[in-house]
Design a protein around this motif. Structure first.
Motif, PDB file in Angstrom:
ATOM      1  N   HIS A  61       0.804  -1.216   0.000  1.00 61.81           N
ATOM      2  CA  HIS A  61       0.000   0.000   0.000  1.00 61.81           C
ATOM      3  C   HIS A  61       0.841   1.271   0.000  1.00 61.81           C
ATOM      4  CE1 HIS A  61      -4.337  -0.684   0.179  1.00 61.81           C
ATOM      5  NE2 HIS A  61      -4.069  -1.840   0.754  1.00 61.81           N
ATOM      6  N   ASP A  62       1.863   1.332   0.856  1.00 62.39           N
ATOM      7  CA  ASP A  62       2.631   2.575   0.940  1.00 62.39           C
ATOM      8  C   ASP A  62       3.377   2.865  -0.355  1.00 62.39           C
ATOM      9  OD1 ASP A  62       4.330   0.414   1.352  1.00 62.39           O
ATOM     10  OD2 ASP A  62       5.334   1.265   3.102  1.00 62.39           O
ATOM     11  N   ARG A  63       3.917   1.820  -0.973  1.00 63.52           N
ATOM     12  CA  ARG A  63       4.638   2.021  -2.229  1.00 63.52           C
ATOM     13  C   ARG A  63       3.675   2.325  -3.381  1.00 63.52           C
ATOM     14  NH1 ARG A  63      10.110   0.723  -2.445  1.00 63.52           N
ATOM     15  NH2 ARG A  63      10.925   0.241  -0.367  1.00 63.52           N
ATOM     16  N   LEU A  64       2.507   1.716  -3.345  1.00 71.70           N
ATOM     17  CA  LEU A  64       1.505   2.013  -4.363  1.00 71.70           C
ATOM     18  C   LEU A  64       1.026   3.461  -4.233  1.00 71.70           C
ATOM     19  CD1 LEU A  64      -0.378   1.215  -6.669  1.00 71.70           C
ATOM     20  CD2 LEU A  64      -1.947   0.248  -4.964  1.00 71.70           C
ATOM     21  N   ALA A  65       0.818   3.919  -3.004  1.00 76.71           N
ATOM     22  CA  ALA A  65       0.407   5.308  -2.804  1.00 76.71           C
ATOM     23  C   ALA A  65       1.473   6.268  -3.319  1.00 76.71           C
ATOM     24  CB  ALA A  65       0.123   5.561  -1.319  1.00 76.71           C
ATOM     25  N   ARG A  66       2.730   5.927  -3.066  1.00 77.20           N
ATOM     26  CA  ARG A  66       3.818   6.772  -3.574  1.00 77.20           C
ATOM     27  C   ARG A  66       3.838   6.750  -5.101  1.00 77.20           C
ATOM     28  NH1 ARG A  66       6.229  11.328  -3.202  1.00 77.20           N
ATOM     29  NH2 ARG A  66       8.184  11.335  -4.362  1.00 77.20           N
ATOM     30  N   ARG A  67       3.566   5.597  -5.680  1.00 72.96           N
ATOM     31  CA  ARG A  67       3.521   5.495  -7.146  1.00 72.96           C
ATOM     32  C   ARG A  67       2.417   6.377  -7.721  1.00 72.96           C
ATOM     33  NH1 ARG A  67       1.103   2.253 -11.308  1.00 72.96           N
ATOM     34  NH2 ARG A  67       2.537   2.184 -13.072  1.00 72.96           N
ATOM     35  N   VAL A  68       1.273   6.432  -7.048  1.00 70.30           N
ATOM     36  CA  VAL A  68       0.191   7.311  -7.497  1.00 70.30           C
ATOM     37  C   VAL A  68       0.685   8.752  -7.585  1.00 70.30           C
ATOM     38  CG1 VAL A  68      -2.035   8.320  -6.849  1.00 70.30           C
ATOM     39  CG2 VAL A  68      -1.682   5.851  -6.646  1.00 70.30           C
ATOM     40  N   ILE A  69       1.386   9.204  -6.566  1.00 74.64           N
ATOM     41  CA  ILE A  69       1.855  10.590  -6.523  1.00 74.64           C
ATOM     42  C   ILE A  69       2.858  10.861  -7.647  1.00 74.64           C
ATOM     43  CG2 ILE A  69       3.170  12.248  -5.128  1.00 74.64           C
ATOM     44  CD1 ILE A  69       1.863  10.866  -2.654  1.00 74.64           C
TER      45      ILE A  69
ATOM     46  N   LEU B 256       3.999  11.095 -23.890  1.00 72.20           N
ATOM     47  CA  LEU B 256       4.746  10.664 -22.709  1.00 72.20           C
ATOM     48  C   LEU B 256       5.083   9.189 -22.838  1.00 72.20           C
ATOM     49  CD1 LEU B 256       5.500  11.681 -19.749  1.00 72.20           C
ATOM     50  CD2 LEU B 256       3.352  10.626 -19.037  1.00 72.20           C
ATOM     51  N   ASP B 257       6.328   8.835 -22.537  1.00 75.43           N
ATOM     52  CA  ASP B 257       6.748   7.433 -22.536  1.00 75.43           C
ATOM     53  C   ASP B 257       7.376   7.130 -21.184  1.00 75.43           C
ATOM     54  OD1 ASP B 257       7.599   4.861 -23.134  1.00 75.43           O
ATOM     55  OD2 ASP B 257       9.361   5.517 -24.259  1.00 75.43           O
ATOM     56  N   LEU B 258       6.801   6.188 -20.448  1.00 74.39           N
ATOM     57  CA  LEU B 258       7.339   5.790 -19.148  1.00 74.39           C
ATOM     58  C   LEU B 258       7.925   4.389 -19.261  1.00 74.39           C
ATOM     59  CD1 LEU B 258       4.536   6.979 -16.686  1.00 74.39           C
ATOM     60  CD2 LEU B 258       6.537   8.235 -17.511  1.00 74.39           C
ATOM     61  N   TYR B 259       9.130   4.218 -18.736  1.00 71.53           N
ATOM     62  CA  TYR B 259       9.757   2.892 -18.688  1.00 71.53           C
ATOM     63  C   TYR B 259       9.690   2.355 -17.263  1.00 71.53           C
ATOM     64  CZ  TYR B 259      13.684  -0.253 -17.703  1.00 71.53           C
ATOM     65  OH  TYR B 259      14.464  -1.280 -17.236  1.00 71.53           O
ATOM     66  N   GLY B 260       9.283   1.105 -17.165  1.00 70.24           N
ATOM     67  CA  GLY B 260       9.260   0.407 -15.894  1.00 70.24           C
ATOM     68  C   GLY B 260       8.919  -1.040 -16.151  1.00 70.24           C
ATOM     69  N   GLN B 261       8.585  -1.757 -15.126  1.00 70.85           N
ATOM     70  CA  GLN B 261       8.202  -3.159 -15.250  1.00 70.85           C
ATOM     71  C   GLN B 261       7.242  -3.486 -14.124  1.00 70.85           C
ATOM     72  OE1 GLN B 261      12.399  -4.706 -13.235  1.00 70.85           O
ATOM     73  NE2 GLN B 261      12.088  -4.957 -15.396  1.00 70.85           N
ATOM     74  N   THR B 262       6.693  -4.696 -14.154  1.00 70.15           N
ATOM     75  CA  THR B 262       5.739  -5.086 -13.117  1.00 70.15           C
ATOM     76  C   THR B 262       6.327  -4.884 -11.724  1.00 70.15           C
ATOM     77  OG1 THR B 262       4.859  -6.748 -14.641  1.00 70.15           O
ATOM     78  CG2 THR B 262       4.227  -6.951 -12.332  1.00 70.15           C
ATOM     79  N   GLU B 263       7.613  -5.132 -11.590  1.00 67.12           N
ATOM     80  CA  GLU B 263       8.276  -5.023 -10.290  1.00 67.12           C
ATOM     81  C   GLU B 263       8.469  -3.586  -9.823  1.00 67.12           C
ATOM     82  OE1 GLU B 263       9.869  -8.789 -12.292  1.00 67.12           O
ATOM     83  OE2 GLU B 263       9.221  -6.784 -12.879  1.00 67.12           O
ATOM     84  N   GLY B 264       8.251  -2.623 -10.704  1.00 68.18           N
ATOM     85  CA  GLY B 264       8.408  -1.227 -10.306  1.00 68.18           C
ATOM     86  C   GLY B 264       8.362  -0.282 -11.489  1.00 68.18           C
ATOM     87  N   SER B 265       7.555   0.765 -11.392  1.00 73.55           N
ATOM     88  CA  SER B 265       7.419   1.741 -12.471  1.00 73.55           C
ATOM     89  C   SER B 265       6.783   2.996 -11.896  1.00 73.55           C
ATOM     90  CB  SER B 265       6.534   1.158 -13.580  1.00 73.55           C
ATOM     91  OG  SER B 265       6.304   2.100 -14.605  1.00 73.55           O
ATOM     92  N   PRO B 266       7.181   4.193 -12.407  1.00 73.41           N
ATOM     93  CA  PRO B 266       8.137   4.426 -13.484  1.00 73.41           C
ATOM     94  C   PRO B 266       9.574   4.436 -12.974  1.00 73.41           C
ATOM     95  CG  PRO B 266       7.217   6.509 -12.766  1.00 73.41           C
ATOM     96  CD  PRO B 266       6.527   5.449 -11.962  1.00 73.41           C
ATOM     97  N   ILE B 267      10.467   4.072 -13.883  1.00 63.80           N
ATOM     98  CA  ILE B 267      11.904   4.183 -13.608  1.00 63.80           C
ATOM     99  C   ILE B 267      12.454   5.405 -14.335  1.00 63.80           C
ATOM    100  CG2 ILE B 267      14.157   3.072 -13.951  1.00 63.80           C
ATOM    101  CD1 ILE B 267      12.696   0.368 -13.559  1.00 63.80           C
ATOM    102  N   THR B 268      12.127   5.520 -15.615  1.00 67.79           N
ATOM    103  CA  THR B 268      12.534   6.693 -16.386  1.00 67.79           C
ATOM    104  C   THR B 268      11.339   7.244 -17.148  1.00 67.79           C
ATOM    105  OG1 THR B 268      13.159   5.388 -18.326  1.00 67.79           O
ATOM    106  CG2 THR B 268      14.894   5.836 -16.681  1.00 67.79           C
ATOM    107  N   CYS B 269      11.522   8.448 -17.669  1.00 64.03           N
ATOM    108  CA  CYS B 269      10.432   9.125 -18.378  1.00 64.03           C
ATOM    109  C   CYS B 269      10.987   9.908 -19.564  1.00 64.03           C
ATOM    110  CB  CYS B 269       9.724  10.072 -17.411  1.00 64.03           C
ATOM    111  SG  CYS B 269       8.464  11.098 -18.193  1.00 64.03           S
ATOM    112  N   LEU B 270      10.374   9.708 -20.724  1.00 62.77           N
ATOM    113  CA  LEU B 270      10.619  10.552 -21.892  1.00 62.77           C
ATOM    114  C   LEU B 270       9.471  11.561 -21.914  1.00 62.77           C
ATOM    115  CD1 LEU B 270      12.805  10.526 -24.159  1.00 62.77           C
ATOM    116  CD2 LEU B 270      11.099   9.446 -25.625  1.00 62.77           C
ATOM    117  N   THR B 271       9.776  12.789 -21.594  1.00 62.33           N
ATOM    118  CA  THR B 271       8.767  13.802 -21.299  1.00 62.33           C
ATOM    119  C   THR B 271       8.146  14.385 -22.564  1.00 62.33           C
ATOM    120  OG1 THR B 271      10.346  15.617 -21.353  1.00 62.33           O
ATOM    121  CG2 THR B 271      10.101  14.440 -19.243  1.00 62.33           C
ATOM    122  N   PRO B 272       7.057  15.156 -22.401  1.00 63.19           N
ATOM    123  CA  PRO B 272       6.504  15.874 -23.558  1.00 63.19           C
ATOM    124  C   PRO B 272       7.535  16.787 -24.217  1.00 63.19           C
ATOM    125  CG  PRO B 272       4.899  15.845 -21.780  1.00 63.19           C
ATOM    126  CD  PRO B 272       6.153  15.259 -21.219  1.00 63.19           C
ATOM    127  N   ALA B 273       8.374  17.448 -23.421  1.00 64.50           N
ATOM    128  CA  ALA B 273       9.411  18.304 -24.005  1.00 64.50           C
ATOM    129  C   ALA B 273      10.412  17.489 -24.814  1.00 64.50           C
ATOM    130  CB  ALA B 273      10.125  19.078 -22.895  1.00 64.50           C
TER     131      ALA B 273
END
Length: 472
Positions: free
Chosen positions: A163-171, A281-298
């Motif tokens: 739960h705590d990590r999922l909540a952080r992922r939401v943010i 927007l392109d986000l890289y991650g995997q089931t074990e954890g995401s996002p790791i990196t981000c290719l932004t709109p800019a």
């Protein structure tokens, strides 16, 4: 940090819509009331607290009520892929401890076989009423939901979403995707996948509305216009299909997230022309954890303006994420590792070892080159398949490509490319492909052997099955 249920309650304190489906619209309050009823149902069918419940579901209101109930009541649902075989599903449920398996009616036959083979009772999900009871508050260390990795090289792995990590992922995700109360999100990614349920949980936790869109089709995409969709997720193949059907534009769309593979520069330019003012927007991650990196709109704006090579990267570290390359070789390639508060499967030292091989450039952009076990060693030189595949897929006559290493007496291994032609009636010229690859990569990376195929073998979640190519 709080738990996901608390985020959900705060985000949907007012009667803003939470779920929109063809047959009904639920406010956030109604979702919580349906979830309270679903929690009573889970207890009544014999699921004890702390037990993970195998489930075959697709996106709709009752499925989300059940997931919310499990997350609140310490009975997390373990979502499974309905395209898997009985054997594959049994490998998933073997590690779960609930005495029952739940499924929507359309998956009852398959679920019944799995339940019988694994010694469980099957219970078919029926529509939930609304309850006046309040949902309990879980502990932050409790599992909210369980997803499985696809297991392309072995047994699937259950990933516990605390739960705590999922909540952080939401943010973190809400910031990157510009989610807020009033945003309307749709994804056709499978419900059991992080790109499906994982993003739905983010949207709901940020106060957004989720449009039930369980299966991709051009007609289904066009219908999203009726719901005022502002945020969506698609893979580049879907984007190309929609462009060809002149169906991509949605008047209310603000953010289009894609993933799973790089987007072709020409596809991006055409998509941007069809969707002026929309952020990509392109986000890289995997089931074990995401996002790791981000290719932004800019980043996408810069790529469209001439820095096309950025599209071969997966961007730079997402907020709050440390990314490093472990044991890099002379080319700077090593295993991608990451550390952050929203990653789920970290080692004791706090780092997630992704199994992906990649390199970082001087600006911090991450370029993936393949999986740890995919490396080809040709005459002592390290070759990474994904790097060659990305180049091949830039050729206009190539729809898809996959690269493997095959045994060779002189070099130990040589590179073999499997190519899906863009036009199934015309095979590309091999010498032209070879020259195209050589113009962008070192000579030892150019495929020596070539094969043209109608399609590449993939598993139920779309991942390439290299082992099947190795045996062909």
């Amino acid at each position: 940090m709080t738990d996901w249920i608390t985020l959900l309650k705060r985000a949907h304190g007012a009667d803003n819509p939470a779920i929109v489906a063809a047959d009904a619209t639920w406010t956030g309050r109604e979702l919580l009331q349906h979830a309270a009823s679903a929690l009573d149902w889970l207890a009544a069918i014999g699921v004890p607290e702390g037990a993970a419940v195998p489930a075959l579901l697709e996106t709709n209101g009752d499925a989300l009520a059940l997931v919310t109930a499990g997350a609140a009541g310490r009975r997390p649902l373990a979502l499974l892929g309905p395209r898997l075989t009985v054997r594959e599903l049994c490998a998933c449920v073997d590690g779960l401890d609930a005495p029952v398996m739940v499924a929507q009616p359309e998956f009852a036959e398959l679920a019944g076989e799995v339940a019988a083979a694994s010694g469980r009772k099957l219970v078919v999900v029926e529509p939930f009423d609304m309850s006046s009871q309040s949902l309990p508050s879980p502990r932050r260390s409790d599992a909210a939901v369980i997803l499985h990795t696809s297991g392309t090289t072995g047994a699937p792995k259950a990933v516990r979403y605390r739960h705590d990590r999922l909540a952080r992922r939401v943010i973190v995700n809400a910031g990157l995707q510009q989610f807020e109360r009033g945003s309307v999100f749709a994804t056709a990614s499978p419900f059991h996948h992080i790109a499906g349920l994982g993003n739905i949980l983010v949207a709901l936790g940020a106060g957004g509305t989720v449009v039930a869109f369980p299966k991709f089709s051009v007609e289904g995409w066009r219908a999203l216009a009726d719901y005022g969709v502002t945020h969506t997720l698609a893979v580049p193949t879907m984007i190309e299909m929609l462009l060809r059907e002149d169906a991509l534009p949605l008047a209310t769309l603000r953010v289009l997230q894609y993933g799973a593979s790089p987007i072709h520069p020409e596809t991006l330019r055409r998509a941007m022309q069809a969707l002026p003012g929309v952020d990509f927007l392109d986000l890289y991650g995997q089931t074990e954890g995401s996002p790791i990196t981000c290719l932004t709109p800019a980043d996408h704006q810069r790529a469209a303006a001439g820095r096309e090579w950025l599209l071969q990267s997966v961007g730079r570290a997402a907020p709050g994420v440390e990314v490093r390359i472990e044991a890099p070789d002379e080319q700077g390639v090593g295993e991608v590792t990451a550390r952050a508060a929203h990653l789920f499967c970290t080692s004791d030292d706090g780092w997630l070892r992704t199994g992906d091989m990649g390199r970082l450039d001087e600006e911090g952009y991450l370029y993936l080159v393949g999986r740890r076990g995919d490396k080809i060693i040709r005459g002592g030189e390290n070759v990474y398949p994904l790097e060659i595949e990305n180049v091949l897929q830039e050729h206009p006559q190539v729809a898809e490509a996959a690269v493997v290493g095959v045994a060779d007496q002189l070099y130990g291994e040589v590179v073999k490319a499997f190519v899906v032609p863009a036009d199934q009636n015309t095979e590309p010229d091999i010498e032209e492909l070879r020259t195209f690859v050589r113009s962008q990569l070192a000579g030892f990376k150019v495929p020596t052997e070539w094969a043209f195929v109608a399609a590449l073998p993939r598993n139920a979640t779309g991942k390439l099955l290299r082992r099947e190519l190795l045996s062909s």
